[in-house]
Design an enzyme around this catalytic site. Sequence first.
Site, mmCIF file in Angstrom:
data_model
loop_
_atom_site.group_PDB
_atom_site.id
_atom_site.type_symbol
_atom_site.label_atom_id
_atom_site.label_comp_id
_atom_site.label_asym_id
_atom_site.label_seq_id
_atom_site.Cartn_x
_atom_site.Cartn_y
_atom_site.Cartn_z
ATOM 1 N N CYS A 1 0.732 -1.187 0.046
ATOM 2 C CA CYS A 1 0.236 -0.068 -0.063
ATOM 3 C C CYS A 1 1.072 1.597 0.188
ATOM 4 O O CYS A 1 1.890 1.306 0.859
ATOM 5 C CB CYS A 1 -1.014 -0.233 1.451
ATOM 6 N N GLU A 2 0.937 1.894 -0.760
ATOM 7 C CA GLU A 2 1.499 3.118 -1.162
ATOM 8 C C GLU A 2 1.031 3.832 0.256
ATOM 9 O O GLU A 2 2.393 5.339 0.157
ATOM 10 C CB GLU A 2 1.052 3.841 -2.527
ATOM 11 N N HIS B 1 0.908 3.783 3.118
ATOM 12 C CA HIS B 1 1.498 3.152 4.298
ATOM 13 C C HIS B 1 3.176 2.238 4.504
ATOM 14 O O HIS B 1 3.793 1.734 5.420
ATOM 15 C CB HIS B 1 0.299 2.479 5.777
ATOM 16 N N GLN C 1 -5.047 -0.583 -4.668
ATOM 17 C CA GLN C 1 -5.762 -1.912 -4.615
ATOM 18 C C GLN C 1 -6.481 -1.511 -6.057
ATOM 19 O O GLN C 1 -7.019 -2.143 -7.170
ATOM 20 C CB GLN C 1 -7.126 -2.362 -4.511
#
Length: 205
Positions: free
Chosen positions: A93-94, A96, A134
Amino acid sequence: MLENLEEGFERRDVYDKETIELLADSYRNMIIASKEDPEREGLKDSPTRAAKAFQYLIHGYGLNPHEILGEALFAESSKQIIVVKDIEIYSLCEHHLLPFFGKAHVGYIPNGKICGLSKIPRVVDAFARRLQLQERLTAQIKDCVQEVLDPIGVAVVIEAQHLCMSMRGIQKQNSVTTTSEFSGAFLKNFNTRQEFMHLIGTKLH
């Protein structure tokens, strides 16, 4: 680094030295910021190991999904839905930089040509091994298949668990996020879309 996993198979991991050194310095600073001793036995080599792991996790930036999909195209007159389902995905996930993982299901209706079945999972992996969302990942896979194969329609559904939700924040361990993207016949025809959803939800094996 070359590792022989079994007879007749080789795994080759190639690392960029400058990138590894830059990442290792960053990981060492993170360890220091955590009030830990980066020189103690258990952590001494961790910055380099973590740097190599991170470079592998984002190696999709060095891959061209369109070229991968275009490597094996074949003429085919069939106009039935082709589905490759339960493709494992692992991404970061960009927001976190924490992992999200799950399954991707990809279907398309040929319009005169098909691709080698192994190319679909490789395309999924090429996009997933990046800093991602996503929602974006789902759209990128759909767009790539649409642009390279020019099919009658493309359908992509991804189901994933996000560690940024289960390890921090609201800490919901069992929540699953589902995203979908459709084009062509899957977007315009409800029955075609329902057939795809039925196929990916049915256990035939």
